[in-house]
Design a protein around this motif. Structure first.
Motif, mmCIF file in Angstrom:
data_model
loop_
_atom_site.group_PDB
_atom_site.id
_atom_site.type_symbol
_atom_site.label_atom_id
_atom_site.label_comp_id
_atom_site.label_asym_id
_atom_site.label_seq_id
_atom_site.Cartn_x
_atom_site.Cartn_y
_atom_site.Cartn_z
ATOM 1 N N LYS A 3 -98.817 10.482 -60.404
ATOM 2 C CA LYS A 3 -100.114 11.457 -60.481
ATOM 3 C C LYS A 3 -101.162 10.527 -60.852
ATOM 4 O O LYS A 3 -101.393 9.777 -61.647
ATOM 5 N N GLU A 46 -106.297 19.050 -48.504
ATOM 6 C CA GLU A 46 -106.133 20.479 -49.149
ATOM 7 C C GLU A 46 -105.268 20.109 -50.474
ATOM 8 O O GLU A 46 -104.164 19.498 -50.269
ATOM 9 N N ARG A 47 -105.576 20.887 -51.448
ATOM 10 C CA ARG A 47 -104.837 20.763 -52.631
ATOM 11 C C ARG A 47 -104.562 22.367 -53.139
ATOM 12 O O ARG A 47 -105.599 22.985 -52.957
ATOM 13 N N HIS A 48 -103.319 22.418 -53.605
ATOM 14 C CA HIS A 48 -103.243 23.715 -54.352
ATOM 15 C C HIS A 48 -104.131 24.162 -55.453
ATOM 16 O O HIS A 48 -104.239 23.132 -56.358
ATOM 17 N N LYS A 56 -104.723 27.289 -51.333
ATOM 18 C CA LYS A 56 -105.271 25.882 -51.066
ATOM 19 C C LYS A 56 -106.682 25.924 -51.129
ATOM 20 O O LYS A 56 -107.295 26.709 -50.720
ATOM 21 N N GLN A 58 -110.088 23.266 -50.032
ATOM 22 C CA GLN A 58 -110.312 22.063 -49.569
ATOM 23 C C GLN A 58 -111.433 21.187 -50.177
ATOM 24 O O GLN A 58 -112.168 21.536 -50.694
ATOM 25 N N TYR A 59 -110.979 19.795 -50.020
ATOM 26 C CA TYR A 59 -111.679 18.866 -50.840
ATOM 27 C C TYR A 59 -112.168 17.745 -49.767
ATOM 28 O O TYR A 59 -111.240 17.236 -48.737
ATOM 29 N N GLN A 61 -112.271 14.118 -49.591
ATOM 30 C CA GLN A 61 -111.698 12.908 -50.323
ATOM 31 C C GLN A 61 -112.329 11.567 -49.868
ATOM 32 O O GLN A 61 -112.347 11.079 -48.547
ATOM 33 N N LEU A 70 -113.055 13.028 -55.289
ATOM 34 C CA LEU A 70 -112.689 14.370 -54.637
ATOM 35 C C LEU A 70 -113.846 15.084 -54.818
ATOM 36 O O LEU A 70 -114.288 15.421 -55.958
ATOM 37 N N CYS A 72 -115.643 18.755 -54.141
ATOM 38 C CA CYS A 72 -115.027 20.275 -53.944
ATOM 39 C C CYS A 72 -116.329 21.062 -53.834
ATOM 40 O O CYS A 72 -117.331 21.001 -54.726
#
Length: 152
Positions: A3, A46-48, A56, A58-59, A61, A70, A72
């Motif tokens: 992580k 995309e991240r949850h 999800k 969108q970011y 990166q 990241l 947002c």
């Protein structure tokens, strides 16, 4: 892959404003590309929002080796916000090598001066570019300008 560790987080809230996140990401990505930084890549990911079953978000990166920003940009009710996180990650292969005593010597334990300088340039450059993009939005939409100095 382990992580990522979050090192910093900043944000800007725009009250009663609706913007296109995709347009903001495209403008930010174009600005970063214009600097021609070595080994810097941008992509939308995309991240949850919560668990794997959640929606999800969108970011944008922005990556440089093991560091990434990241960004947002999203609506929040009638308002809009932009936030950015600086994260550091290590790949699983490097972590595995460090755990095997006989192979540990293959992975340098200290950063070189070049690595330190590259890391600092990435962190400061991207942070300034994101802040300049936020500042530009503030000016374009008539928000009071913050008392910060931005690099051109």
């Amino acid at each position: 892959m382990s992580k990522p560790v979050t090192h910093s987080h900043s944000y800007q809230h725009f009250e009663d404003l609706q913007l296109s996140a995709k347009d903001f990401y495209a403008a930010l990505e174009a600005r970063i590309a214009s600097y021609q930084f070595p080994d810097v890549e941008c992509r939308v990911v995309e991240r949850h929002e919560d668990s794997i079953l959640s929606s999800k978000r969108q970011y944008l990166q922005i990556e440089h080796h093991y560091l990434s920003y990241l960004v947002c940009a999203a609506p929040f009710g009638r308002s809009f916000f932009i936030s950015w996180y600086l994260e550091q990650s290590e790949d699983g292969f490097t972590l595995a090598l460090r755990k095997i005593p006989i192979l540990r010597w293959l992975v340098p334990s200290e950063k070189t001066y070049y690595q330190i300088d590259s890391e600092l340039m990435f962190k400061n450059s991207i942070e300034n570019i994101v802040k300049a993009a936020v500042h530009k939005l503030m000016v374009e939409h008539g928000y009071r300008q913050p008392d910060i100095e931005l690099a051109e």
